[in-house]
Design an enzyme around this catalytic site. Structure first.
Site, short mmCIF file in Angstrom:
data_model
loop_
_atom_site.label_atom_id
_atom_site.label_comp_id
_atom_site.label_asym_id
_atom_site.label_seq_id
_atom_site.Cartn_x
_atom_site.Cartn_y
_atom_site.Cartn_z
N LYS A 167 0.83 -1.21 0.00
CA LYS A 167 0.00 0.00 0.00
C LYS A 167 0.86 1.25 0.00
O LYS A 167 0.47 2.26 -0.58
CB LYS A 167 -0.96 0.00 1.19
N LYS A 176 -10.70 -4.66 -4.45
CA LYS A 176 -11.76 -3.66 -4.47
C LYS A 176 -11.32 -2.36 -5.10
O LYS A 176 -12.07 -1.66 -5.73
CB LYS A 176 -12.19 -3.34 -3.03
N LYS A 210 -4.24 -10.55 -6.99
CA LYS A 210 -5.53 -10.91 -6.39
C LYS A 210 -6.62 -9.95 -6.86
O LYS A 210 -6.34 -8.79 -7.19
CB LYS A 210 -5.43 -10.93 -4.87
P1 TYM Z 1 -10.47 -6.47 3.16
O1 TYM Z 1 -11.56 -5.49 3.30
O2 TYM Z 1 -9.33 -6.16 2.25
O3 TYM Z 1 -11.07 -7.85 2.67
C1 TYM Z 1 -12.17 -8.47 3.34
C2 TYM Z 1 -12.03 -9.99 3.31
O4 TYM Z 1 -12.00 -10.46 1.96
C3 TYM Z 1 -10.84 -11.25 1.76
N1 TYM Z 1 -10.37 -11.05 0.36
C4 TYM Z 1 -10.21 -12.04 -0.54
N2 TYM Z 1 -10.40 -13.37 -0.45
C5 TYM Z 1 -10.17 -14.11 -1.56
N3 TYM Z 1 -9.75 -13.59 -2.75
C6 TYM Z 1 -9.55 -12.26 -2.88
N4 TYM Z 1 -9.17 -11.75 -4.06
C7 TYM Z 1 -9.79 -11.41 -1.75
N5 TYM Z 1 -9.68 -10.07 -1.52
C8 TYM Z 1 -10.04 -9.87 -0.24
C9 TYM Z 1 -9.83 -10.74 2.78
O5 TYM Z 1 -8.82 -11.69 3.06
C10 TYM Z 1 -10.71 -10.46 3.96
O6 TYM Z 1 -10.94 -11.64 4.70
N6 TYM Z 1 -7.83 -5.78 7.36
C11 TYM Z 1 -8.99 -6.46 6.82
C12 TYM Z 1 -10.28 -6.08 7.52
C13 TYM Z 1 -10.25 -6.29 8.99
C14 TYM Z 1 -10.24 -7.52 9.68
C15 TYM Z 1 -10.20 -7.19 11.07
C16 TYM Z 1 -10.28 -8.83 9.25
C17 TYM Z 1 -10.21 -5.29 9.93
N7 TYM Z 1 -10.19 -5.84 11.19
C18 TYM Z 1 -10.18 -8.19 12.04
C19 TYM Z 1 -10.23 -9.83 10.23
C20 TYM Z 1 -10.19 -9.51 11.60
C21 TYM Z 1 -9.11 -6.07 5.34
O7 TYM Z 1 -8.59 -5.10 4.91
O8 TYM Z 1 -9.91 -6.89 4.60
#
Ligand code: TYM
Length: 325
Positions: free
Chosen positions: A111, A196, A193
């Protein structure tokens, strides 16, 4: 009942990677376990965002959760920034987190590369806030996609360190990764990957129109031999599509390969777009029936429940750390 916690950042449209990697697992887990899910808005603002839109994006994300099948009767659903204990714990955990560990996090490096003009301390401290999210709720299991596993690992280190220094307080959480949905790749560049924020042509969003779904699937990058066969090394594009097909169609990859033997990519892609259109349709229909008032009520109830749990944990943490005035 196991204690489950996970979250998602409100940074844009939810795509099928988020759905297959995370939400799908949550829907299963809520049936039998004690689940808490948050909308991680404090995490979302570590990269550029528009403050005018944040509230709408949060509402939209909540609606997506609900339409996908999360049930507020079976899990706690809340917005991170409402529960101030998250920042309090994050500050405290920051005092025992080595700087070097934060600097070597893949997401921080990625990032800060992407947003050179926006490298802020929040981005560096991101995993500490995530550790606070998880540890506040006595979490045992964290269902996430592969890209978040490193953050769960640093959470484990921080929890262990805290327990050693101040006495047994936190459970040591484990990541839970769904085998096939763990990493859905971009349709445009199957080396990356699905994301979003990065490319709109490369990701299928839950609320894409039928036309958008068709265009994106038909335009997905594949190799030139036109044989529908899974080969993660040499045929990354088609392997990713086969994986998506298998997860949405509930079929194993072998039987899909057999079905499309000798048929070429065009036919396979048409069938995959139809499958996605069919599977996403009920989610879209359900979404239309959810009002902003419903969402407000659900988030408020979730906030009250989450806050109570978080405050109970903070009482213990403050005591252990000598913060008792
Ligand atoms: P975030 O918002 O980037 O993504 C949310 C969830 O989606 C999964 N993910 C994917 N899984 C498979 N293939 C992909 N291409 C893909 N892109 C995203 C992510 O692994 C995630 O599970 N930091 C975290 C949010 C968060 C969090 C937490 C998660 C904040 N506090 C506490 C777990 C526990 C995040 O940015 O996810």
């Amino acid at each position: 009942m196991k204690k489950i916690f996970s979250g998602i950042r409100p940074t844009g449209n939810i795509h099928i990677g988020n759905y297959l990697g995370a939400i799908n697992q949550w829907i299963e887990l809520q049936k039998t376990e004690d689940c808490v899910f948050c909308i991680a808005d404090w995490h979302a603002i570590t990269t550029p965002y528009e403050e005018k839109n944040l509230r709408n994006i949060i509402f939209d994300l909540t609606a997506t959760y609900l339409a996908s099948g999360l049930d507020p009767e079976k899990c706690i659903l809340f917005v991170q920034s409402k529960v101030k204990q998250h920042t309090e714990l994050a500050w405290l955990l920051g005092t025992i987190t080595p700087l070097g560990e934060l600097q070597r996090m893949t997401q921080f490096k990625d990032k800060s590369q992407k947003h050179k003009e926006y490298i802020n301390a929040g981005l560096l401290n991101y995993p500490i806030l995530m550790a606070a999210d998880i540890l506040l709720y006595n979490t045992e299991i964290v269902p996430v996609g592969k890209d978040q596993v490193q953050h769960v690992e640093i959470t484990r280190n921080i929890a262990q360190k805290f327990n050693n220094k101040y006495g047994e307080t936190f459970k040591i959480p484990e990541p839970l990764i769904s085998k096939e949905g763990a990493k859905i790749m971009s349709l445009q560049d199957p080396e990356k990957k699905m994301s979003k924020t990065d490319d709109s042509k490369g990701s299928i969003n839950i609320f894409d129109t039928e036309d958008e779904i068709k265009k994106k699937i038909m335009g997905a990058t594949t190799d030139s031999d036109s044989i529908v066969k899974y080969d993660e090394i040499n045929k990354k594009g088609i392997s990713n599509l086969l994986n998506i097909y298998s997860l949405f169609g509930n079929k194993d990859i072998k039987s899909i390969e057999e079905e499309f033997e000798g048929k070429g990519y065009g036919e396979f892609k048409t069938s995959l777009s139809n499958l996605l259109i069919e599977k996403l349709k009920p989610i879209k229909e359900k979404r239309e029936k959810i009002s902003n008032e419903d969402i407000e009520k659900i988030l408020n109830e979730g906030f009250l429940k989450a806050e109570e749990r978080a405050e109970n944990m903070m009482k213990e943490v403050r005591k252990k750390m000598g913060l008792t005035l």
